[in-house]
Design a protein around this motif. Structure first.
Motif, short mmCIF file in Angstrom:
data_model
loop_
_atom_site.label_atom_id
_atom_site.label_comp_id
_atom_site.label_asym_id
_atom_site.label_seq_id
_atom_site.Cartn_x
_atom_site.Cartn_y
_atom_site.Cartn_z
N GLY A 138 -16.40 -12.18 -33.56
CA GLY A 138 -15.00 -12.07 -33.12
C GLY A 138 -14.90 -11.41 -31.75
O GLY A 138 -14.12 -11.85 -30.89
N GLY A 139 -15.68 -10.37 -31.54
CA GLY A 139 -15.70 -9.73 -30.23
C GLY A 139 -16.24 -10.65 -29.15
O GLY A 139 -15.72 -10.70 -28.03
N ALA A 140 -17.28 -11.41 -29.49
CA ALA A 140 -17.84 -12.36 -28.53
C ALA A 140 -16.84 -13.48 -28.23
O ALA A 140 -16.72 -13.92 -27.08
N TRP A 141 -16.11 -13.93 -29.26
CA TRP A 141 -15.09 -14.96 -29.06
C TRP A 141 -14.00 -14.44 -28.12
O TRP A 141 -13.58 -15.14 -27.19
N PHE A 142 -13.54 -13.22 -28.36
CA PHE A 142 -12.52 -12.64 -27.50
C PHE A 142 -13.02 -12.51 -26.07
O PHE A 142 -12.31 -12.84 -25.12
N TRP A 143 -14.25 -12.06 -25.91
CA TRP A 143 -14.82 -11.87 -24.59
C TRP A 143 -14.96 -13.21 -23.86
O TRP A 143 -14.62 -13.32 -22.68
N TYR A 172 -13.71 -22.18 -28.06
CA TYR A 172 -14.58 -21.04 -28.35
C TYR A 172 -14.53 -20.65 -29.82
O TYR A 172 -15.51 -20.13 -30.36
N LEU A 173 -13.42 -20.91 -30.49
CA LEU A 173 -13.32 -20.61 -31.92
C LEU A 173 -14.25 -21.52 -32.73
O LEU A 173 -14.89 -21.05 -33.68
N LEU A 178 -19.43 -21.85 -35.67
CA LEU A 178 -20.81 -22.30 -35.84
C LEU A 178 -21.78 -21.11 -35.88
O LEU A 178 -22.77 -21.13 -36.61
N VAL A 179 -21.47 -20.08 -35.10
CA VAL A 179 -22.33 -18.89 -35.09
C VAL A 179 -22.17 -18.10 -36.38
O VAL A 179 -23.15 -17.63 -36.95
N VAL A 180 -20.95 -17.97 -36.86
CA VAL A 180 -20.70 -17.18 -38.08
C VAL A 180 -21.37 -17.80 -39.29
O VAL A 180 -21.94 -17.09 -40.12
N VAL A 181 -21.33 -19.10 -39.40
CA VAL A 181 -21.86 -19.74 -40.61
C VAL A 181 -23.37 -19.95 -40.56
O VAL A 181 -23.93 -20.52 -41.48
N GLN A 182 -24.02 -19.48 -39.52
CA GLN A 182 -25.48 -19.66 -39.44
C GLN A 182 -26.19 -18.93 -40.54
O GLN A 182 -25.80 -17.95 -41.05
#
Length: 182
Positions: A138-143, A172-173, A178-182
């Motif tokens: 979430g922080g990376a998405w915001f950034w 970006y979401l 894709l990153v979260v569900v890895q």
């Protein structure tokens, strides 16, 4: 021979060309890491080397962590990043944006850097629970979203800015998902 602003790079050694390109990639990543208001012209001199490297790193790490169908995971990440960037760019163009196609793809590609870092962190420290993954990603998405807004926000007229930013946030979401569900 007179030195000009745009020197002839055909005569320079390959290593010098590679080092110059790596320096420019680092310079652009620095402006993604620390986005400032005066950095709007940084990515006007577009290149696709940095976005390609970031996309490949993200796709490789996500495909390594996939339990099955590693090639499919790599392909999905690669296609989502490049086709998504193209779609978001066309949207910006249709909203009377004053940025070229490749400049926009370059900006969107460089701004996946925080999500690439989140991918590497989650891969290094495996077995993260969803409660730990969500704040990191979430922080990376915001950034990523914040950095791209700093670059792309001024390229679209004020009255259409929200219509241009919304697809960027979704882009970006999807990558963050894709990153979260890895």
């Amino acid at each position: 021979m007179i030195e000009s602003e745009n020197p002839n790079t055909l005569d320079e050694p390959v290593i010098q060309t590679i080092l110059r390109d790596l320096k420019m990639i680092g310079f652009k990543l620095y402006h993604v890491i620390l986005p400032r208001g005066n950095a709007a012209n940084v990515l006007r001199d577009w290149d696709l080397w940095g976005p390609l490297i970031l996309c490949l790193v993200m796709a490789i790490f996500l495909s390594i962590s996939a339990e099955e169908q590693k090639a499919l995971e790599f392909t999905i990440v690669f296609v989502v990043v490049w086709c998504g960037a193209a779609i978001v760019t066309v949207n910006g163009q249709l909203l009377c944006g004053n940025i070229s196609f490749f400049q926009s793809v370059c900006i969107l590609g460089y701004c996946i850097f925080p999500l690439t870092i989140a991918t590497i962190i989650i891969w290094i420290i495996q077995n993260f629970t969803m409660i730990v993954k969500l704040p990191i990603v979430g922080g990376a998405w915001f950034w990523s979203s914040f950095a791209s807004y700093g670059f792309l926000g001024s390229s679209v007229p004020e009255s259409r800015r929200l219509l241009a930013v919304y697809p960027v946030l979704l882009f970006y979401l999807v990558i963050a998902w894709l990153v979260v569900v890895q």
